[in-house]
Scaffold this active site. Structure first.
Site, short mmCIF file in Angstrom:
data_model
loop_
_atom_site.label_atom_id
_atom_site.label_comp_id
_atom_site.label_asym_id
_atom_site.label_seq_id
_atom_site.Cartn_x
_atom_site.Cartn_y
_atom_site.Cartn_z
N PHE A 191 0.86 -1.18 0.00
CA PHE A 191 0.00 0.00 0.00
C PHE A 191 0.90 1.23 0.00
O PHE A 191 1.69 1.44 0.92
CB PHE A 191 -0.94 0.06 1.22
CG PHE A 191 -1.81 1.30 1.17
CD1 PHE A 191 -3.00 1.30 0.47
CD2 PHE A 191 -1.40 2.49 1.78
CE1 PHE A 191 -3.78 2.45 0.38
CE2 PHE A 191 -2.18 3.65 1.69
CZ PHE A 191 -3.37 3.62 0.99
N LYS A 232 2.75 11.07 7.19
CA LYS A 232 1.93 10.84 8.38
C LYS A 232 2.47 11.59 9.62
O LYS A 232 2.24 12.78 9.73
CB LYS A 232 1.78 9.34 8.61
CG LYS A 232 0.93 8.72 7.48
CD LYS A 232 0.22 7.45 7.86
CE LYS A 232 -0.87 7.11 6.84
NZ LYS A 232 -0.51 6.08 5.88
N ASP A 262 9.41 2.93 1.91
CA ASP A 262 8.23 3.73 2.26
C ASP A 262 8.01 3.56 3.77
O ASP A 262 7.44 2.57 4.22
CB ASP A 262 7.01 3.25 1.47
CG ASP A 262 5.75 4.06 1.80
OD1 ASP A 262 5.75 4.80 2.82
OD2 ASP A 262 4.75 3.92 1.07
C1 LIG Z 1 -0.73 6.14 4.42
C2 LIG Z 1 0.33 5.59 3.56
C3 LIG Z 1 0.62 6.16 2.31
C4 LIG Z 1 -0.20 7.28 1.71
O1 LIG Z 1 -0.20 8.43 2.49
P1 LIG Z 1 -1.36 9.52 2.25
O2 LIG Z 1 -0.97 10.66 3.14
O3 LIG Z 1 -2.66 8.89 2.64
O4 LIG Z 1 -1.34 9.87 0.81
C5 LIG Z 1 1.67 5.64 1.59
N1 LIG Z 1 2.40 4.61 2.06
C6 LIG Z 1 2.16 4.04 3.25
C7 LIG Z 1 3.02 2.92 3.72
C8 LIG Z 1 1.10 4.49 4.03
O5 LIG Z 1 0.83 3.90 5.19
#
Ligand SMILES: *Cc1c(COP(=O)(O)O)cnc(C)c1O
Length: 410
Positions: A140, A254, A225
């Site tokens: 994700f 985040k 990520d």
């Molecule tokens: C939440 C998340 C995203 C996307 O972040 P947004 O601020 O919702 O666009 C990307 N990668 C990971 C691992 C995430 O948990």
């Protein structure tokens, strides 16, 4: 207006791209939120880790207030007295030479992908428009058209094609599988060091180090990520730290915005980020003074290691508590730091039903898919809060039938 009134407004005037619990939050402090009917809940989702420091942490609110009284937005057409210091401090935290700030997590992922493609063409000399980026099953990374192009989740893709080419999926946790799909045209491997949305899936020991070595050997960028796994959630600053691995590009988001603003960034060294030149990439709000002031305070809070330690300590308590429920409605638990995925016996109930029941016990959590829920309380939670999370899971699994009325807790 009461809960029903606000739920009705949301249902009537918002696109139905979410299916939230019917808890209407009106205020929050630390690990706790209060709804419009005065009920209090422990927030065991913490904005998918955007609220690692809890709601309205005093240091972060103070930094935001001070900046609100000075300047909030300049655009990158001009400079600000907040951006340089923020970038310097985040560079130090990541050990990287440069920062590129954006807003949402998905934008930071996009930034990493664009950087990797340009690096591939200009440095690795992959022929134009031929580069390939390897991604993991169960990934994700956000919701843009390009990112969903390599998502394995049918719900996030259906009807949104045509998709962006240039991505290849391989098996998460399997270095040999990764080795077998790397080609001359591979410019990057993009992965989550722990897969959050997939259900807090932790790869086998040595996997991240194996990926790192393979990427180095084959001249491929390793992009981690760490949007959800980073910034103290797992008991270390970055989840990669558990294997002493340093990726070529960190992707952060985040919690970087302290739960106050949307702030994301990539961090990388000169040899990678130098491929971006004026005009090649940008964002009106990226690195704005308000976000930079808050982000700098977040970095300062992480610099002492106290949140990392607290996540590790509270995480042990959470993990021990949840593991005691295995065989009693719980099939499996995965946890690292203050972050846990719980697989519920599907014969008993869905993850969504479990979360509904937990809310009735005063604890907010979120299912990921099917019978898995994910727990990520704010790191400012107390030991008593963590015990309450475990009790809410346990009690909810024991109950014979749905149909609960929420009650105040604590
Ligand atoms: C939440 C998340 C995203 C996307 O972040 P947004 O601020 O919702 O666009 C990307 N990668 C990971 C691992 C995430 O948990």
């Amino acid at each position: 207006m009461d809960t029903a009134g606000y739920v009705d407004l949301e249902d009537r005037f918002l696109a139905h791209n979410y299916h939230p619990l019917d808890v209407v939050i009106a205020s929050a402090e630390g690990a706790w939120v209060t709804d419009v009917d005065g009920r209090r809940y422990l927030d065991a989702l913490a904005g998918y880790s955007a609220l690692n420091f809890g709601h309205r942490h005093p240091r972060l609110v103070a930094a935001a207030r001070a900046q609100l009284d000075r300047v909030t937005l300049t655009s990158r057409a001009f400079r600000s007295d907040q951006l340089g210091p923020f970038a310097r401090d985040l560079a130090e935290l990541t050990g990287k030479q440069r920062i590129l700030p954006m807003n949402s997590g998905a934008e930071a992922v996009e930034t990493a992908l664009k950087t990797a493609r340009r690096w591939g063409e200009q440095v690795k000399r992959v022929p134009a428009n031929q580069s390939e980026i390897l991604v993991m099953d169960g990934n994700f990374h956000g919701r843009t058209t390009t990112i969903i192009s390599f998502s394995g989740d049918p719900d996030s893709r259906e009807g949104f094609g045509p998709f962006t080419p240039g991505f290849e999926t391989t098996r998460y946790g399997d270095v040999d599988a990764l080795r077998s799909v790397i080609t001359e045209r591979t410019v990057a491997v993009l992965l989550e060091p722990i897969q959050g949305e997939a259900g807090v899936v932790i790869p086998p020991d040595g996997y991240l180090r194996g990926v790192r070595e393979l990427c180095t050997e084959r001249g491929v960028l390793m992009i981690a990520d760490e949007i959800q796994s980073g910034l103290a959630r797992t008991g270390r600053t970055f989840a990669c730290d558990h294997e002493q691995v340093v990726p070529d590009i960190y992707v952060l988001g985040k919690a970087l915005g302290g739960g106050i603003v949307a702030l994301s960034a990539i961090a990388a060294d000169d040899d990678v980020l130098a491929v971006l030149t004026p005009g090649s990439h940008g964002s009106t709000f990226g690195g704005n003074p308000l976000a930079a002031a808050i982000g700098r305070e977040v970095v300062a809070m992480l610099a002492t290691g106290e949140f990392q330690q607290r996540a590790a300590d509270l995480g042990r308590r959470l993990g021990d508590g949840l593991e005691a429920l295995v065989g009693r409605g719980v099939i499996a638990v995965r946890h690292r730091g203050l972050w846990a995925g719980v697989d519920v016996d599907p014969a008993l109930m869905t993850g969504k039903e479990l979360c509904r029941r937990m809310a009735a016990h005063g604890v907010l959590a979120k299912d990921t898919h099917g019978s898995t829920i994910r727990l990520a309380p704010p790191i400012v939670a107390t030991e008593g809060d963590i015990d309450l999370v475990v009790e809410a899971v346990g009690a909810s699994l024991m109950e014979p039938a749905p149909g609960l009325t929420p009650r105040a807790t604590r």
